[in-house]
Motif scaffolding. Sequence first.
Motif, PDB file in Angstrom:
ATOM      1  N   PRO A  70      40.356  63.896  53.449  1.00  0.00           N
ATOM      2  CA  PRO A  70      41.562  64.750  54.304  1.00  0.00           C
ATOM      3  C   PRO A  70      42.807  64.760  53.326  1.00  0.00           C
ATOM      4  N   ILE A  71      43.823  64.692  53.997  1.00  0.00           N
ATOM      5  CA  ILE A  71      44.925  65.118  53.202  1.00  0.00           C
ATOM      6  C   ILE A  71      45.831  64.513  55.193  1.00  0.00           C
ATOM      7  N   THR A  72      46.157  62.802  54.544  1.00  0.00           N
ATOM      8  CA  THR A  72      46.771  62.311  55.889  1.00  0.00           C
ATOM      9  C   THR A  72      48.267  62.081  55.421  1.00  0.00           C
ATOM     10  N   ALA A  73      49.048  61.737  56.242  1.00  0.00           N
ATOM     11  CA  ALA A  73      49.914  60.886  56.342  1.00  0.00           C
ATOM     12  C   ALA A  73      49.948  59.422  55.622  1.00  0.00           C
ATOM     13  N   GLN A  74      48.855  59.027  55.746  1.00  0.00           N
ATOM     14  CA  GLN A  74      49.234  57.635  54.466  1.00  0.00           C
ATOM     15  C   GLN A  74      49.325  57.993  53.727  1.00  0.00           C
ATOM     16  N   SER A  75      48.307  59.554  53.020  1.00  0.00           N
ATOM     17  CA  SER A  75      49.294  59.922  51.575  1.00  0.00           C
ATOM     18  C   SER A  75      50.087  60.618  51.070  1.00  0.00           C
ATOM     19  N   PHE A  76      49.979  60.842  52.408  1.00  0.00           N
ATOM     20  CA  PHE A  76      52.475  60.645  51.466  1.00  0.00           C
ATOM     21  C   PHE A  76      52.948  59.114  50.995  1.00  0.00           C
ATOM     22  N   VAL A  77      53.016  58.564  52.335  1.00  0.00           N
ATOM     23  CA  VAL A  77      53.259  57.487  51.684  1.00  0.00           C
ATOM     24  C   VAL A  77      52.623  56.769  49.964  1.00  0.00           C
ATOM     25  N   TYR A  78      51.604  57.042  50.046  1.00  0.00           N
ATOM     26  CA  TYR A  78      50.839  56.243  48.860  1.00  0.00           C
ATOM     27  C   TYR A  78      51.588  56.880  48.040  1.00  0.00           C
ATOM     28  N   SER A  79      51.397  58.522  48.230  1.00  0.00           N
ATOM     29  CA  SER A  79      52.420  58.938  46.493  1.00  0.00           C
ATOM     30  C   SER A  79      53.545  59.206  46.406  1.00  0.00           C
ATOM     31  N   TRP A  80      54.303  59.084  47.591  1.00  0.00           N
ATOM     32  CA  TRP A  80      55.893  58.597  47.268  1.00  0.00           C
ATOM     33  C   TRP A  80      55.954  57.400  46.512  1.00  0.00           C
ATOM     34  N   ARG A  81      55.233  56.044  47.509  1.00  0.00           N
ATOM     35  CA  ARG A  81      55.254  54.595  46.818  1.00  0.00           C
ATOM     36  C   ARG A  81      55.030  54.874  44.992  1.00  0.00           C
ATOM     37  N   ARG A  82      53.934  54.874  44.769  1.00  0.00           N
ATOM     38  CA  ARG A  82      53.778  55.472  43.408  1.00  0.00           C
ATOM     39  C   ARG A  82      54.195  55.601  42.657  1.00  0.00           C
ATOM     40  N   THR A  83      55.235  57.243  42.590  1.00  0.00           N
ATOM     41  CA  THR A  83      55.818  57.542  41.859  1.00  0.00           C
ATOM     42  C   THR A  83      57.069  56.970  41.891  1.00  0.00           C
ATOM     43  N   ILE A  84      57.709  56.098  43.011  1.00  0.00           N
ATOM     44  CA  ILE A  84      58.845  55.302  42.922  1.00  0.00           C
ATOM     45  C   ILE A  84      58.844  54.030  42.366  1.00  0.00           C
ATOM     46  N   ASN A  85      57.456  53.694  42.105  1.00  0.00           N
ATOM     47  CA  ASN A  85      57.691  52.114  41.914  1.00  0.00           C
ATOM     48  C   ASN A  85      58.604  52.098  40.126  1.00  0.00           C
ATOM     49  N   LEU A 132      57.359  67.594  42.888  1.00  0.00           N
ATOM     50  CA  LEU A 132      57.024  65.395  43.121  1.00  0.00           C
ATOM     51  C   LEU A 132      56.577  64.937  43.978  1.00  0.00           C
ATOM     52  N   PHE A 133      56.929  65.349  45.503  1.00  0.00           N
ATOM     53  CA  PHE A 133      56.567  64.791  47.472  1.00  0.00           C
ATOM     54  C   PHE A 133      55.911  65.004  47.009  1.00  0.00           C
ATOM     55  N   SER A 134      54.358  65.811  46.676  1.00  0.00           N
ATOM     56  CA  SER A 134      53.300  66.235  47.600  1.00  0.00           C
ATOM     57  C   SER A 134      52.317  64.959  47.480  1.00  0.00           C
ATOM     58  N   PRO A 135      51.775  64.985  48.493  1.00  0.00           N
ATOM     59  CA  PRO A 135      50.888  63.736  48.603  1.00  0.00           C
ATOM     60  C   PRO A 135      50.014  63.139  47.748  1.00  0.00           C
ATOM     61  N   GLN A 136      49.153  61.943  47.593  1.00  0.00           N
ATOM     62  CA  GLN A 136      48.212  62.640  46.777  1.00  0.00           C
ATOM     63  C   GLN A 136      46.762  61.360  46.918  1.00  0.00           C
ATOM     64  N   ASP A 137      45.637  62.169  46.432  1.00  0.00           N
ATOM     65  CA  ASP A 137      44.836  61.336  47.166  1.00  0.00           C
ATOM     66  C   ASP A 137      44.171  59.672  46.288  1.00  0.00           C
ATOM     67  N   GLN A 138      44.307  58.734  47.230  1.00  0.00           N
ATOM     68  CA  GLN A 138      44.285  57.142  46.538  1.00  0.00           C
ATOM     69  C   GLN A 138      43.148  56.804  45.848  1.00  0.00           C
TER      70      GLN A 138
END
Length: 552
Positions: free
Chosen positions: A109-124, A183-189
């Motif tokens: 499932p794509i969840t809100a946390q999938s977006f949070v994880y993806s964005w934090r990973r990219t901007i790190n 770039l702002f797509s969610p990613q599966d942690q």
Amino acid sequence: MHKQSWARLVATGTVVLASALVLAACGASSSTSSSKKQVLNLAASAQLDTIDISKSTGYGQTGNVYESFYRLGKNGKATAGLAKSASVSADGRTYTFKLRKAKFSNGDPITAQSFVYSWRRTINPKTTSPYSYLFAGIKNANDIIAGKKSPNTLGISAKGKDTVVVQLDQPIAYFKVLMAYPLFSPQDQKVVAKYGKKYGTKAQYSAYTGPFKISKWNGTSNKWTFVKNKDYWDAKKVKLQKINYMVVSDASTSLDLYQTGKIDLTQLEATQVNNYAHNKEYKIYPYSYVSFLEYNRADSDANKQKVLNNTHFRQAISALVNRKQLAKKVVGQGTVIPTGLVSTSLAASPKTGKDFSKDQAVAGTLDYNIKRAKADWAAAQKETGVKNISLTILAPSDDGDDKSSQQVVQYLKAQAAKYLPGLTLKIQSMPSQATRQNEQRGNFDIALAGWGADFNDPISFLQILQKDASYNYGKYDSAQYEALVKMASVTDANNPDKRWQDMIDASHVILKDQAVTPLYQSVYSFLKKDDVRGIIHNTAGTQWSYKYAYIK
């Protein structure tokens, strides 16, 4: 959008290049013939490097396999994506997205946390994303990029499984269309954790959110395939079952493959256009890609550094270029002569509707004027004390856009030799990936580079010349310019008219400084099979979308 060859962008199927991301299937459902195989065959001029959106140097492939809150539809407008609804606070600083029920291509499932994880990973900063600058304006983004704050402080949070809240430092005029960027797509942690360093290096080492997923790509493949993503939330609108890609090194081979039915779309080089301009399958696709010369102000050679930092030298180079001749005889039919760094037909004034390209022009800065070129070169010699200098122009050898890069630098070399005694321009050609690496490392004197807008707003161009921007390879540094871009991005972000003027003023600074020297804006000629329908093309961002494409 990063500086890549156009054919690579385009043929690879998205935008970035080429691939753009409507709500209507453009008539696909009623027109699709069940007797035709829904397979599209395309040429690519280079291999894929990575499909990890956090590390990508461009999004030529990923716009069709990754999706964010929105997609990019016709005319650069944001249309429905993974968000089923969105609301914004009165002060324009808080966005709340409600997610539709959707899955990754592996069924997770794509969840809100999938977006949070993806964005934090990219901007790190440890990820070293070349596109982290696009997060600017989102709360704490700049401090995170600078290593001053933790990625966990980024202004994005999950409220339950289906609600994402994004907080901004200030209103962002283009935020909705920005949220259509892959770039702002969610990613599966779970998938990232499972594959570790291998994530995004082969087709199977990722989970996709868009209408297609990638197969038959091993990281170095000359052939790969997009296949329909059956887990995509809007899969019933997707008619194509496959998009097959093959790397094709030159336009002649690509044309042969087109004429023998092996591919369905081919880009024409300048020498081919006249033969096909009246063909019913001839198509012109404009793009916001402006080619320019960038100057390495941090050159390791002291004398070269003096010259490259001299404004008169850069003005001399600009005056040396006959852009009309360059467009007509070298680059090819339809080429647009730029008025500045920002491309034509990208954005219009909120007050007058006037195109930005008209407002940004500064008289004399891009005119062909040999007398001025000689005078500026003499002034540069006097100010620097350097009478004779040899500078090398770095240019891609595998540039897909009609091989024009090599012809352009040869033209510049000849012009300097003819009119500017004491200046020798040499040419260093290498594959585009190696060219980009040398730019990133500062291993160049002058580079033939370029930029295509990530979204339909002048700031998409202006951001790349900010002092700390990841793509500011020439190390341009102007306090006046920084202040104007900051005003457009922060102080006047919620005042459209003032913001517009800030961007005009910033563009004027670029032209007067010749921070970079704009040369031409690309318009590309193609042949497209008549039975291929429903392709969406945009002039900015992810410009090719195949979600609604079909074979009639």
